[in-house]
Scaffold this motif. Structure first.
Motif, PDB file in Angstrom:
ATOM      1  N   ARG A  13       0.835  -1.213   0.000  1.00  0.00           N
ATOM      2  CA  ARG A  13       0.000   0.000   0.000  1.00  0.00           C
ATOM      3  C   ARG A  13       0.862   1.252   0.000  1.00  0.00           C
ATOM      4  O   ARG A  13       0.545   2.236  -0.678  1.00  0.00           O
ATOM      5  CB  ARG A  13      -0.938  -0.004   1.199  1.00  0.00           C
ATOM      6  N   ALA A  14       1.954   1.222   0.749  1.00  0.00           N
ATOM      7  CA  ALA A  14       2.856   2.378   0.786  1.00  0.00           C
ATOM      8  C   ALA A  14       3.412   2.657  -0.603  1.00  0.00           C
ATOM      9  O   ALA A  14       3.418   3.806  -1.065  1.00  0.00           O
ATOM     10  CB  ALA A  14       3.991   2.131   1.779  1.00  0.00           C
ATOM     11  N   VAL A  15       3.851   1.613  -1.274  1.00  0.00           N
ATOM     12  CA  VAL A  15       4.416   1.771  -2.617  1.00  0.00           C
ATOM     13  C   VAL A  15       3.371   2.340  -3.569  1.00  0.00           C
ATOM     14  O   VAL A  15       3.664   3.231  -4.372  1.00  0.00           O
ATOM     15  CB  VAL A  15       4.989   0.424  -3.121  1.00  0.00           C
ATOM     16  N   LYS A  16       2.139   1.870  -3.475  1.00  0.00           N
ATOM     17  CA  LYS A  16       1.075   2.398  -4.344  1.00  0.00           C
ATOM     18  C   LYS A  16       0.865   3.890  -4.104  1.00  0.00           C
ATOM     19  O   LYS A  16       0.690   4.658  -5.054  1.00  0.00           O
ATOM     20  CB  LYS A  16      -0.224   1.628  -4.124  1.00  0.00           C
ATOM     21  N   HIS A  17       0.883   4.300  -2.845  1.00  0.00           N
ATOM     22  CA  HIS A  17       0.728   5.726  -2.539  1.00  0.00           C
ATOM     23  C   HIS A  17       1.905   6.530  -3.093  1.00  0.00           C
ATOM     24  O   HIS A  17       1.714   7.625  -3.627  1.00  0.00           O
ATOM     25  CB  HIS A  17       0.607   5.954  -1.035  1.00  0.00           C
ATOM     26  N   TRP A  18       3.120   6.002  -2.957  1.00  0.00           N
ATOM     27  CA  TRP A  18       4.282   6.714  -3.497  1.00  0.00           C
ATOM     28  C   TRP A  18       4.208   6.828  -5.014  1.00  0.00           C
ATOM     29  O   TRP A  18       4.583   7.853  -5.580  1.00  0.00           O
ATOM     30  CB  TRP A  18       5.581   6.027  -3.082  1.00  0.00           C
ATOM     31  N   ILE A  19       3.728   5.791  -5.666  1.00  0.00           N
ATOM     32  CA  ILE A  19       3.596   5.843  -7.127  1.00  0.00           C
ATOM     33  C   ILE A  19       2.589   6.921  -7.521  1.00  0.00           C
ATOM     34  O   ILE A  19       2.836   7.715  -8.436  1.00  0.00           O
ATOM     35  CB  ILE A  19       3.211   4.458  -7.693  1.00  0.00           C
ATOM     36  N   ILE A  20       1.475   6.975  -6.822  1.00  0.00           N
ATOM     37  CA  ILE A  20       0.468   7.997  -7.134  1.00  0.00           C
ATOM     38  C   ILE A  20       1.036   9.395  -6.878  1.00  0.00           C
ATOM     39  O   ILE A  20       0.849  10.312  -7.689  1.00  0.00           O
ATOM     40  CB  ILE A  20      -0.820   7.755  -6.329  1.00  0.00           C
ATOM     41  N   ALA A  21       1.748   9.567  -5.768  1.00  0.00           N
ATOM     42  CA  ALA A  21       2.353  10.874  -5.472  1.00  0.00           C
ATOM     43  C   ALA A  21       3.382  11.245  -6.538  1.00  0.00           C
ATOM     44  O   ALA A  21       3.468  12.402  -6.952  1.00  0.00           O
ATOM     45  CB  ALA A  21       2.995  10.860  -4.086  1.00  0.00           C
ATOM     46  N   ALA A  22       4.149  10.271  -7.000  1.00  0.00           N
ATOM     47  CA  ALA A  22       5.122  10.525  -8.071  1.00  0.00           C
ATOM     48  C   ALA A  22       4.398  10.940  -9.345  1.00  0.00           C
ATOM     49  O   ALA A  22       4.836  11.856 -10.048  1.00  0.00           O
ATOM     50  CB  ALA A  22       5.973   9.286  -8.323  1.00  0.00           C
ATOM     51  N   ASN A  23       3.286  10.280  -9.638  1.00  0.00           N
ATOM     52  CA  ASN A  23       2.504  10.624 -10.824  1.00  0.00           C
ATOM     53  C   ASN A  23       1.973  12.050 -10.753  1.00  0.00           C
ATOM     54  O   ASN A  23       1.700  12.663 -11.784  1.00  0.00           O
ATOM     55  CB  ASN A  23       1.333   9.657 -11.002  1.00  0.00           C
ATOM     56  N   LEU A  24       1.833  12.566  -9.538  1.00  0.00           N
ATOM     57  CA  LEU A  24       1.373  13.941  -9.341  1.00  0.00           C
ATOM     58  C   LEU A  24       2.537  14.933  -9.293  1.00  0.00           C
ATOM     59  O   LEU A  24       2.329  16.119  -9.068  1.00  0.00           O
ATOM     60  CB  LEU A  24       0.548  14.033  -8.054  1.00  0.00           C
ATOM     61  N   GLY A  25       3.760  14.426  -9.457  1.00  0.00           N
ATOM     62  CA  GLY A  25       4.924  15.300  -9.508  1.00  0.00           C
ATOM     63  C   GLY A  25       5.618  15.534  -8.182  1.00  0.00           C
ATOM     64  O   GLY A  25       6.434  16.445  -8.064  1.00  0.00           O
ATOM     65  N   TYR A  26       5.338  14.715  -7.181  1.00  0.00           N
ATOM     66  CA  TYR A  26       5.934  14.914  -5.858  1.00  0.00           C
ATOM     67  C   TYR A  26       7.323  14.279  -5.817  1.00  0.00           C
ATOM     68  O   TYR A  26       7.466  13.056  -5.880  1.00  0.00           O
ATOM     69  CB  TYR A  26       5.019  14.330  -4.775  1.00  0.00           C
ATOM     70  N   ASP A  27       8.346  15.110  -5.692  1.00  0.00           N
ATOM     71  CA  ASP A  27       9.735  14.669  -5.811  1.00  0.00           C
ATOM     72  C   ASP A  27      10.161  13.651  -4.752  1.00  0.00           C
ATOM     73  O   ASP A  27      10.870  12.693  -5.060  1.00  0.00           O
ATOM     74  CB  ASP A  27      10.682  15.868  -5.744  1.00  0.00           C
ATOM     75  N   ASP A  28       9.765  13.857  -3.508  1.00  0.00           N
ATOM     76  CA  ASP A  28      10.209  12.969  -2.433  1.00  0.00           C
ATOM     77  C   ASP A  28       9.766  11.524  -2.656  1.00  0.00           C
ATOM     78  O   ASP A  28      10.440  10.584  -2.236  1.00  0.00           O
ATOM     79  CB  ASP A  28       9.693  13.454  -1.079  1.00  0.00           C
ATOM     80  N   SER A  29       8.640  11.358  -3.318  1.00  0.00           N
ATOM     81  CA  SER A  29       8.153   9.997  -3.555  1.00  0.00           C
ATOM     82  C   SER A  29       9.077   9.237  -4.502  1.00  0.00           C
ATOM     83  O   SER A  29       9.232   8.020  -4.368  1.00  0.00           O
ATOM     84  CB  SER A  29       6.727  10.016  -4.095  1.00  0.00           C
ATOM     85  N   ILE A  30       9.705   9.940  -5.417  1.00  0.00           N
ATOM     86  CA  ILE A  30      10.648   9.283  -6.327  1.00  0.00           C
ATOM     87  C   ILE A  30      11.816   8.701  -5.532  1.00  0.00           C
ATOM     88  O   ILE A  30      12.267   7.582  -5.789  1.00  0.00           O
ATOM     89  CB  ILE A  30      11.142  10.263  -7.415  1.00  0.00           C
ATOM     90  N   GLN A  31      12.294   9.453  -4.556  1.00  0.00           N
ATOM     91  CA  GLN A  31      13.402   8.961  -3.728  1.00  0.00           C
ATOM     92  C   GLN A  31      12.994   7.699  -2.972  1.00  0.00           C
ATOM     93  O   GLN A  31      13.745   6.730  -2.908  1.00  0.00           O
ATOM     94  CB  GLN A  31      13.855  10.051  -2.751  1.00  0.00           C
ATOM     95  N   ARG A  32      11.799   7.705  -2.406  1.00  0.00           N
ATOM     96  CA  ARG A  32      11.316   6.522  -1.669  1.00  0.00           C
ATOM     97  C   ARG A  32      11.135   5.332  -2.608  1.00  0.00           C
ATOM     98  O   ARG A  32      11.441   4.198  -2.247  1.00  0.00           O
ATOM     99  CB  ARG A  32       9.998   6.828  -0.966  1.00  0.00           C
ATOM    100  N   LEU A  33      10.626   5.595  -3.797  1.00  0.00           N
ATOM    101  CA  LEU A  33      10.461   4.509  -4.764  1.00  0.00           C
ATOM    102  C   LEU A  33      11.813   3.950  -5.186  1.00  0.00           C
ATOM    103  O   LEU A  33      11.962   2.732  -5.357  1.00  0.00           O
ATOM    104  CB  LEU A  33       9.674   4.988  -5.983  1.00  0.00           C
ATOM    105  N   LYS A  34      12.795   4.834  -5.327  1.00  0.00           N
ATOM    106  CA  LYS A  34      14.136   4.377  -5.687  1.00  0.00           C
ATOM    107  C   LYS A  34      14.694   3.465  -4.601  1.00  0.00           C
ATOM    108  O   LYS A  34      15.245   2.398  -4.891  1.00  0.00           O
ATOM    109  CB  LYS A  34      15.060   5.580  -5.912  1.00  0.00           C
TER     110      LYS A  34
END
Length: 110
Positions: free
Chosen positions: A40-61
């Motif tokens: 669920r956390a990963v899904k939220h980070w993906i959605i945040a990344a899709n909205l342009g939120y930079d910090d989520s890219i770091q977490r996904l990485k």
């Protein structure tokens, strides 16, 4: 934080995330992560990344390196993140950024 306050805060974050607030989505991911709901956390980070939120890219990485995110999902999130960033570019925004960089010392915040 008491359980009732935590659940109320979580509900407010969910409402903001549903309304399209990327930082709320990112914060929900943190909540899910702390509760060991990694998918669920990963899904939220993906959605945040899709909205342009930079910090989520770091977490996904980091999650990709840990094997929690597939290569395809990470690549898709990167592409969507870049598209969101590109969509916010405009000559007016660039002029404003240039102005602020030059005149930031003159701006008084209340």
């Amino acid at each position: 934080m008491k359980a009732t306050a935590r659940s109320a805060a979580c509900r407010l974050l969910e409402e903001a995330a549903i309304a399209g607030h990327p930082q709320a989505r990112y914060n929900l991911a943190g909540y899910e992560w702390r509760n060991e709901r990694f998918d669920r956390a990963v899904k939220h980070w993906i959605i945040a990344a899709n909205l342009g939120y930079d910090d989520s890219i770091q977490r996904l990485k980091e999650s990709y390196k840990d094997g929690l995110v597939s290569k395809e999902d990470f690549a898709g999130a990167l592409r969507a993140h870049q598209a969101a960033i590109d969509a916010t570019k405009s000559p007016q925004r660039e002029a404003a950024e240039k102005y602020l960089a030059k005149n930031a010392h003159r701006i008084i915040y209340n």
